[in-house]
Scaffold this motif. Structure first.
Motif, PDB file in Angstrom:
ATOM      1  N   GLU A  82       0.879  -1.179   0.000  1.00 55.17           N
ATOM      2  CA  GLU A  82       0.000   0.000   0.000  1.00 55.17           C
ATOM      3  C   GLU A  82       0.909   1.220   0.000  1.00 55.17           C
ATOM      4  O   GLU A  82       1.497   1.564   1.027  1.00 55.17           O
ATOM      5  CB  GLU A  82      -0.912   0.017   1.233  1.00 55.17           C
ATOM      6  N   GLU A  84       1.787   5.042   0.235  1.00 53.77           N
ATOM      7  CA  GLU A  84       1.093   6.104   0.971  1.00 53.77           C
ATOM      8  C   GLU A  84       1.970   7.349   1.131  1.00 53.77           C
ATOM      9  O   GLU A  84       3.184   7.247   1.285  1.00 53.77           O
ATOM     10  CB  GLU A  84       0.660   5.589   2.362  1.00 53.77           C
ATOM     11  N   ASP A 113       2.527   0.915   3.636  1.00 58.93           N
ATOM     12  CA  ASP A 113       1.767   0.249   4.696  1.00 58.93           C
ATOM     13  C   ASP A 113       1.625  -1.212   4.274  1.00 58.93           C
ATOM     14  O   ASP A 113       0.634  -1.597   3.657  1.00 58.93           O
ATOM     15  CB  ASP A 113       0.412   0.952   4.859  1.00 58.93           C
ATOM     16  N   LYS A 134      -1.590  -5.817  10.228  1.00 64.45           N
ATOM     17  CA  LYS A 134      -1.055  -4.486   9.914  1.00 64.45           C
ATOM     18  C   LYS A 134       0.184  -4.101  10.709  1.00 64.45           C
ATOM     19  O   LYS A 134       1.000  -3.319  10.216  1.00 64.45           O
ATOM     20  CB  LYS A 134      -2.142  -3.430  10.203  1.00 64.45           C
TER      21      LYS A 134
HETATM   22 MN    MN Z   1      -2.975   1.741   4.380  1.00 64.46          MN
END
Ligand code: MN
Length: 231
Positions: A82, A84, A113, A134
């Motif tokens: 991801e 970002e 991420d 995460k």
């Molecule tokens: Mn994210």
């Protein structure tokens, strides 16, 4: 003062154009903050922003011009990228209004991420916290911070990610559902921001899996790029 074992060293990120480094306090992340990514995750509409955190020592700090290394994590068969925009907070505060955020922002960086998507999806299904999907070790690669004065118009900057030279994600920061100023307003209503906080602002569409041996190159126009290899 003495300790029963050596305390964790200060985690820091390089700053472009100067020798002093940015010492990291917390890592906040915004979920589903681009419409097309929200859709690909099965959601629609503008919901209030929501946040999760990663441990400060989950950063993979990549020095300017270097290629970082991220070990492929345990337990997953579906490690997603991801890309970002990351906001670096230089002056803390609570209940910061969107109109007043500029003086609180030290600079910006490009971050990833990284997500164990299979584990995150399983936790979602069970209504459990996302931490295992995460907030795992090495889950937050980040490149050098560009001070705000040198960062250009980050709010209208192209954001993109290539894997092994092929485009995976390409969008514009202008498409954030909650822009940087609104994100800081919401976040600082829930937590008192501190100097050293990093905010991963969310990812556009195109998230997909990577495997060991892949090289990821992320950019936000006007900022330094981020390059990591999965080992
Ligand atoms: Mn994210």
């Amino acid at each position: 003062m003495s300790f029963v074992f050596s305390p964790m060293p200060v985690v820091s990120v390089p700053v472009l154009g100067q020798p002093e480094r940015f010492p990291v306090h917390r890592i906040y992340c915004v979920g589903r903050n681009y419409e097309e990514h929200a859709k690909e995750m099965g959601f629609t509409g503008r919901e209030p922003p929501f946040f999760f955190l990663k441990p400060t020592d989950s950063l993979v700090v990549v020095e300017a011009g270097q290629t970082g290394t991220m070990p492929y994590p345990s337990l997953t068969q579906n490690l997603h990228h991801e890309i970002e925009l990351v906001v670096a907070i230089g002056q803390g505060g609570r209940n910061i209004k969107a109109a007043d955020v500029t003086k609180h922002i030290y600079g910006y960086a490009v971050g990833l991420d990284m997500t164990r998507r299979d584990l995150q999806n399983e936790m979602k299904k069970q209504g459990r916290p996302w931490c295992i999907g995460k907030a795992f070790d090495h889950s937050a690669p980040i490149g050098p911070i560009t001070p705000i004065a040198h960062a250009g118009d980050v709010n209208n900057a192209e954001i993109s990610l290539q894997v092994n030279g092929a485009d995976r994600q390409r969008s514009n920061v202008a498409k954030l559902i909650w822009n940087v100023a609104e994100t800081i307003e919401h976040l600082s209503a829930a937590w008192e921001l501190q100097p050293g906080d990093l905010i991963y602002t969310g990812t556009p569409e195109g998230v997909a899996a990577v495997v060991a041996g892949d090289t990821l190159v992320g950019q936000v126009a006007g900022l330094g790029s981020l390059q990591i290899k999965i080992s």
